[in-house]
Design a protein around this motif. Structure first.
Motif, PDB file in Angstrom:
ATOM      1  N   GLU A  25       0.823  -1.203   0.000  1.00 40.08           N
ATOM      2  CA  GLU A  25       0.000   0.000   0.000  1.00 40.08           C
ATOM      3  C   GLU A  25       0.863   1.261   0.000  1.00 40.08           C
ATOM      4  O   GLU A  25       0.561   2.236  -0.691  1.00 40.08           O
ATOM      5  CB  GLU A  25      -0.913  -0.028   1.229  1.00 40.08           C
ATOM      6  N   ARG A  26       1.921   1.224   0.774  1.00 41.13           N
ATOM      7  CA  ARG A  26       2.813   2.385   0.830  1.00 41.13           C
ATOM      8  C   ARG A  26       3.478   2.629  -0.533  1.00 41.13           C
ATOM      9  O   ARG A  26       3.648   3.776  -0.941  1.00 41.13           O
ATOM     10  CB  ARG A  26       3.897   2.176   1.895  1.00 41.13           C
ATOM     11  N   MET A  27       3.868   1.571  -1.200  1.00 41.61           N
ATOM     12  CA  MET A  27       4.467   1.705  -2.527  1.00 41.61           C
ATOM     13  C   MET A  27       3.478   2.326  -3.511  1.00 41.61           C
ATOM     14  O   MET A  27       3.838   3.225  -4.286  1.00 41.61           O
ATOM     15  CB  MET A  27       4.926   0.344  -3.043  1.00 41.61           C
ATOM     16  N   ASN A  28       2.252   1.830  -3.490  1.00 42.09           N
ATOM     17  CA  ASN A  28       1.239   2.358  -4.409  1.00 42.09           C
ATOM     18  C   ASN A  28       0.965   3.835  -4.146  1.00 42.09           C
ATOM     19  O   ASN A  28       0.844   4.627  -5.084  1.00 42.09           O
ATOM     20  CB  ASN A  28      -0.057   1.558  -4.278  1.00 42.09           C
ATOM     21  N   LEU A  29       0.874   4.171  -2.866  1.00 40.17           N
ATOM     22  CA  LEU A  29       0.579   5.554  -2.506  1.00 40.17           C
ATOM     23  C   LEU A  29       1.707   6.481  -2.959  1.00 40.17           C
ATOM     24  O   LEU A  29       1.465   7.549  -3.535  1.00 40.17           O
ATOM     25  CB  LEU A  29       0.371   5.652  -0.993  1.00 40.17           C
ATOM     26  N   ALA A  30       2.954   6.072  -2.710  1.00 42.41           N
ATOM     27  CA  ALA A  30       4.092   6.884  -3.120  1.00 42.41           C
ATOM     28  C   ALA A  30       4.057   7.108  -4.631  1.00 42.41           C
ATOM     29  O   ALA A  30       4.265   8.217  -5.118  1.00 42.41           O
ATOM     30  CB  ALA A  30       5.397   6.207  -2.703  1.00 42.41           C
ATOM     31  N   GLN A  31       3.767   6.037  -5.356  1.00 48.49           N
ATOM     32  CA  GLN A  31       3.737   6.147  -6.820  1.00 48.49           C
ATOM     33  C   GLN A  31       2.661   7.125  -7.280  1.00 48.49           C
ATOM     34  O   GLN A  31       2.863   7.876  -8.232  1.00 48.49           O
ATOM     35  CB  GLN A  31       3.491   4.773  -7.440  1.00 48.49           C
ATOM     36  N   GLU A  32       1.529   7.126  -6.592  1.00 51.46           N
ATOM     37  CA  GLU A  32       0.454   8.067  -6.927  1.00 51.46           C
ATOM     38  C   GLU A  32       0.931   9.499  -6.860  1.00 51.46           C
ATOM     39  O   GLU A  32       0.543  10.336  -7.676  1.00 51.46           O
ATOM     40  CB  GLU A  32      -0.706   7.890  -5.942  1.00 51.46           C
ATOM     41  N   TYR A  33       1.768   9.792  -5.850  1.00 55.97           N
ATOM     42  CA  TYR A  33       2.269  11.148  -5.674  1.00 55.97           C
ATOM     43  C   TYR A  33       3.538  11.410  -6.480  1.00 55.97           C
ATOM     44  O   TYR A  33       4.115  12.489  -6.398  1.00 55.97           O
ATOM     45  CB  TYR A  33       2.553  11.409  -4.188  1.00 55.97           C
TER      46      TYR A  33
END
Lengths: 146, 146
Positions: A25-33
């Motif tokens: 989840e943290r990886m996905n969120l970082a990628q979003e930003y």
DNA sequence: TATTGTTATACTCTATAACTATA
DNA sequence: TATAGTTATAGAGTATAACAATA
């Protein structure tokens, strides 16, 4: 009634399962930003309205101080934080989130604080039981430190 | 008696505290073996006596398949695993731990499975309570998948 | 045509060591 | 002398795109 296995060991193993989901989840969120996981972690480590020396951020990030220079360079170039001079020691540089940094941090922190389905789907009683035991666990740590 | 705050949210926050400690422990352990955290994770993902296609390892590691080539190259050079041809599909390469790899994996896995002081210091009743709630949580996931 | 693994490329993270400027 | 942060360097992780071999 008895345990076929060490309950602490099994509990730790089960927590590891939840941990793996959080990593994704943290990886996905970082990628979003458009940030790397480490950059997002750095942003999340700075409290809005407060200043933190670069050396302190290095400790929080569990990496060498020389890495922080580059990480901060990139975040500063993105306009998410800024370096400020420290009043009492001219060697020290204090980090502070910009307005854009505060907005991004608040949003990301809020989203990461949402419990995953595995926790949210528990009964209210189970959620309270989990919370209470974890409070105990963290309290153990503080007792030991004293 | 009522909750001043969402119990699931607080539980999740407390679990995050424990995760941070685990991250540091994994880094230290990897360094002891002269491996990067990712290399140790890859070793830990391979079951002794079993073979795994490189593409599967990429999924487990949450990274692109092109990265696995390099990670496996370095582990193979260290003599911890080997590439084998797959019988049915000559494109596929199967990964298997060597004897040295199995030894390292078993030792590291065992050490990482030891619960941290925060959990080990709980009363036996609290440990069982924690285990039972986490079993419930993970069971939620499996129910959803079905 | 589609898939598995590799290579090429470019960028980020990482530690170590040497350096600057302060203290 | 010691410390905060930077720079230089080398190695490792990362995704994307292009590629070879195979399906």
């Amino acid at each position: 009634m008895y345990d076929s296995k060490d309950p602490a060991g099994e509990a730790w193993e089960l927590m590891f399962e939840l941990f793996k989901g959080m990593k994704r989840e943290r990886m996905n969120l970082a990628q979003e930003y458009g940030l790397s996981p480490m950059q997002l972690f750095a942003i999340g480590s700075l409290e809005p309205g407060e200043e933190m020396p670069m050396s302190s951020l290095a400790e929080t990030l569990l990496c060498d101080a020389s890495n922080v220079t580059g990480i901060v360079d990139r975040l500063e170039a993105r306009g998410l934080l800024e370096r400020r001079a420290a009043a009492h020691d001219r060697r020290v540089k204090l980090l502070a989130l910009t307005e854009a940094g505060v907005r991004l941090r608040d949003e990301a922190t809020h989203r990461l604080a949402i419990p995953p389905p595995e926790i949210a789907g528990l009964s209210r009683a189970d959620q309270r039981a989990l919370r209470d035991v974890l409070r105990q666990a963290i309290a153990q740590r503080e007792m030991k430190a004293a």
